[in-house]
Design an enzyme around this catalytic site. Structure first.
Site, short mmCIF file in Angstrom:
data_model
loop_
_atom_site.label_atom_id
_atom_site.label_comp_id
_atom_site.label_asym_id
_atom_site.label_seq_id
_atom_site.Cartn_x
_atom_site.Cartn_y
_atom_site.Cartn_z
CB CYS A 33 -0.99 -0.05 1.17
SG CYS A 33 -2.34 1.14 0.96
CG HIS A 93 -3.43 -3.35 3.30
ND1 HIS A 93 -2.42 -2.91 4.14
CD2 HIS A 93 -3.98 -2.24 2.77
CE1 HIS A 93 -2.37 -1.59 4.11
NE2 HIS A 93 -3.31 -1.15 3.29
CD GLU A 109 -1.08 -5.79 5.59
OE1 GLU A 109 -0.92 -6.14 4.40
OE2 GLU A 109 -1.41 -4.63 5.92
#
Ligand code: MN
Length: 234
Positions: free
Chosen positions: A105, A209, A211
């Site tokens: 990002c 994202h 994660e």
């Protein structure tokens, strides 16, 4: 030995903060994460780069447009000049030493800026055509828009997919990539959602994202696995 992977953080007044999903994903993929503090001394930053095996650039706030030779437009959000400066210097040193970088990002945006690219301060006010919703209101683990993956790119080699569905929490985006970098994925409205470097062993930026997705979406864990594997190679 597990590869040592620096994780950048946001600076909230005097607090250094990082979402634990970033370090969890690195651990899950077999790396040893360390949080990078705020350092201004350029020699210390070079030494840090020498000791790290890889760099994970995390998400966060907006980027100072001065770094790409623009003045602030009305829809620019909060910036943290100290964070920008540290990350630009650290990225340049990691690129110079050809050590792996994964930018997430904001992280992909600062990676692009540090390497000489430029970006949109605010896609909605600067794009000439209608855009998708890139600041999703759905939960972070929800994948909301598609990206088309370019064949032959690092992202394509890692995932084996030509289309991915990703989450999206950004109003800024990469606009022009520097020489040696190439688009790896774009959304259907033409926003650059991933890129890599043809001139480095492993430099990958993703606008989404992973994660927040890797627990439910194994493809996103593959990104971290590939990154940690590249960090182990040297
Ligand atoms: Mn998006």
């Amino acid at each position: 030995m597990k590869p040592l992977i620096g994780i950048t953080a946001s600076l909230d007044h005097t607090q250094i903060r990082v979402q634990r999903e970033n370090s969890d994903a690195v651990l899950q993929a077999g790396g040893l994460p360390v949080i990078v503090p705020y350092i201004e001394d350029e020699q210390a930053i070079r030494q840090l780069a020498s000791r790290l095996d890889g760099l994970l650039l995390t998400g966060g706030g907006d980027i100072d447009p001065f770094l790409f030779h623009e003045e602030p437009l009305p829809h620019l959000g909060s910036i943290t000049p100290e964070r920008d400066l540290l990350e630009v210097l650290l990225v340049r040193e990691m690129l110079f030493q050809d050590k792996p970088i994964l930018g997430i990002c904001r992280g992909c945006q600062i990676l692009n800026i540090a390497a000489g690219g430029d970006m949109y301060q605010d896609i909605y006010s600067q794009s000439e055509k209608p855009l998708l919703q890139h600041s999703q209101r759905a939960p972070r683990y929800h994948v909301s828009h598609f990206v088309d993956v370019q064949k032959g790119t690092l992202l394509h080699r890692i995932t084996g997919e030509e289309k991915l569905k990703v989450n999206s929490f950004h109003h800024q985006a990469v606009r022009k990539l520097p020489e040696g970098f190439r688009v790896a994925a774009a959304s259907t409205d033409g926003i650059i959602e991933a890129f890599d470097s043809r001139e480095h062993a492993f430099v990958l930026g993703v606008q989404w994202h992973p994660e927040d997705l890797y627990v439910k979406h194994p493809t996103m864990l593959q990104l971290f696995h590939a990154f940690v594997t590249a960090c182990s190679a040297k």
